[in-house]
Enzyme design. Sequence first.
Site, mmCIF file in Angstrom:
data_model
loop_
_atom_site.group_PDB
_atom_site.id
_atom_site.type_symbol
_atom_site.label_atom_id
_atom_site.label_comp_id
_atom_site.label_asym_id
_atom_site.label_seq_id
_atom_site.Cartn_x
_atom_site.Cartn_y
_atom_site.Cartn_z
ATOM 1 C CB SER A 104 37.595 0.496 59.641
ATOM 2 O OG SER A 104 36.919 0.303 58.415
ATOM 3 C CD GLU A 111 36.553 13.851 42.435
ATOM 4 O OE1 GLU A 111 36.296 14.900 43.045
ATOM 5 O OE2 GLU A 111 35.679 13.110 41.951
ATOM 6 C CE LYS A 151 28.415 4.045 50.995
ATOM 7 N NZ LYS A 151 28.822 4.792 52.205
ATOM 8 C CE LYS A 196 37.145 6.583 54.067
ATOM 9 N NZ LYS A 196 35.874 7.069 54.471
ATOM 10 N NE ARG A 225 30.731 1.107 53.431
ATOM 11 C CZ ARG A 225 30.909 0.822 52.146
ATOM 12 N NH1 ARG A 225 30.528 -0.360 51.663
ATOM 13 N NH2 ARG A 225 31.448 1.718 51.333
ATOM 14 C CE1 TYR A 231 38.197 4.120 63.222
ATOM 15 C CE2 TYR A 231 39.478 3.572 61.265
ATOM 16 C CZ TYR A 231 38.324 4.061 61.840
ATOM 17 O OH TYR A 231 37.304 4.510 61.047
ATOM 18 C CE LYS A 256 34.419 7.433 51.537
ATOM 19 N NZ LYS A 256 33.380 7.955 52.433
HETATM 20 C C1 PBG Z 1 30.976 7.596 55.183
HETATM 21 C C2 PBG Z 1 32.350 7.212 55.549
HETATM 22 C C3 PBG Z 1 32.937 5.933 55.393
HETATM 23 C C4 PBG Z 1 34.164 5.979 56.036
HETATM 24 C C5 PBG Z 1 34.338 7.279 56.532
HETATM 25 N N1 PBG Z 1 33.207 8.040 56.203
HETATM 26 C C6 PBG Z 1 32.399 4.678 54.803
HETATM 27 C C7 PBG Z 1 31.893 4.661 53.434
HETATM 28 O O1 PBG Z 1 32.175 5.532 52.610
HETATM 29 O O2 PBG Z 1 31.163 3.720 53.152
HETATM 30 C C8 PBG Z 1 35.096 4.811 56.162
HETATM 31 C C9 PBG Z 1 36.166 4.906 57.185
HETATM 32 C C10 PBG Z 1 36.795 3.619 57.579
HETATM 33 O O3 PBG Z 1 36.587 2.553 56.978
HETATM 34 O O4 PBG Z 1 37.548 3.669 58.561
HETATM 35 N N2 PBG Z 1 30.763 8.585 54.285
#
Ligand code: PBG
Length: 323
Positions: free
Chosen positions: A273, A232, A216, A247, A204, A312, A194
Amino acid sequence: MNIRPRRNRKNAAIRAMVEETKLGAENLIYPIFLQNGKGIKSEIKSLPNNFRWSIDMLLPEVEKCLELGINTYVLFPAIEERLKDAIASHSYASDNFYLDVIRTLKDRFPEIVLMSDVAMDPYSSDGHDGLVRDGKIINDETLPILAKMSIAQAQAGIDILGPSDMMDGRVGYIREALDQANFTDVSIMSYSVKYASAFYGPFRDALDSAPKAGDKKTYQMNPANRREALIEAELDIKEGADMLMVKPALCYLDVIASLKEKFAVPITAYNVSGECAMVYAASQNGWLNYEATMSEMLLSIRRAGADGILTYFAKDFATLLKK
Ligand code: PBG
């Protein structure tokens, strides 16, 4: 010329016969945002066409999606600010509505596959995926919190846990906690790779879960790195992950491909998203064709090697397949 590649493209039937990549509704995982209450279907501003649902409104929607062949759903809770704290205690509280939603959906649709999100951020007053102390994310003290959250979700009937927090050692820690509590059948789809991506913005917004301070980058990966993804992935497999996820998806097709080549476990990808929001925005402006760009995006993720795709677009794509 004795070799003319165009001969294999000369009509629709031949093109279909030699088509290398197929994508069906069975490959799709539909992300759903949840809100506590009744009669709620509130559109997410930065993610048109997607909503925060209360369970009563969601049931008929899920019924429609199941008819379209979408069997798997990943659930995300929007938590009221007053219920958030530094240790995300509401995530495993018995009155957490998220756990009720899991129970209700499994009860109403026994054939459904439900996946959760395991991370502190929706429940954390700091908006981080791990425990924060003096501005630092404390890895090892986050693990028991994630384990409690996981057990609560398993008790509610979740099929697949989705640790999205990127703490070191969390897959093994969660696996052991599950097994000790006799949840040996609950799967783990780890958000193994990720990235600290700019494409999570609309998500968010939907959950009001942006970090209150900092970013993050000490736990999510640097977008510049591909070989690090193998570390990982290997760790998560050793720790007991059943499936791995990359991701976001689109900017990381090379990473999906390299995981697919190196590991035998199923690989999934999260078409996040921001990636979908770009297509919604451009097509609303008449700049891109929605159905064609959506289909091409999803197909490319599958071609790169994803077995499953969290997207989505799931409902719209499944609708398109039925046509
Ligand atoms: C939270 C999480 C996030 C997403 C999925 N789980 C956001 C983040 O890590 O800040 C993002 C998914 C998306 O943008 O569609 N742990």
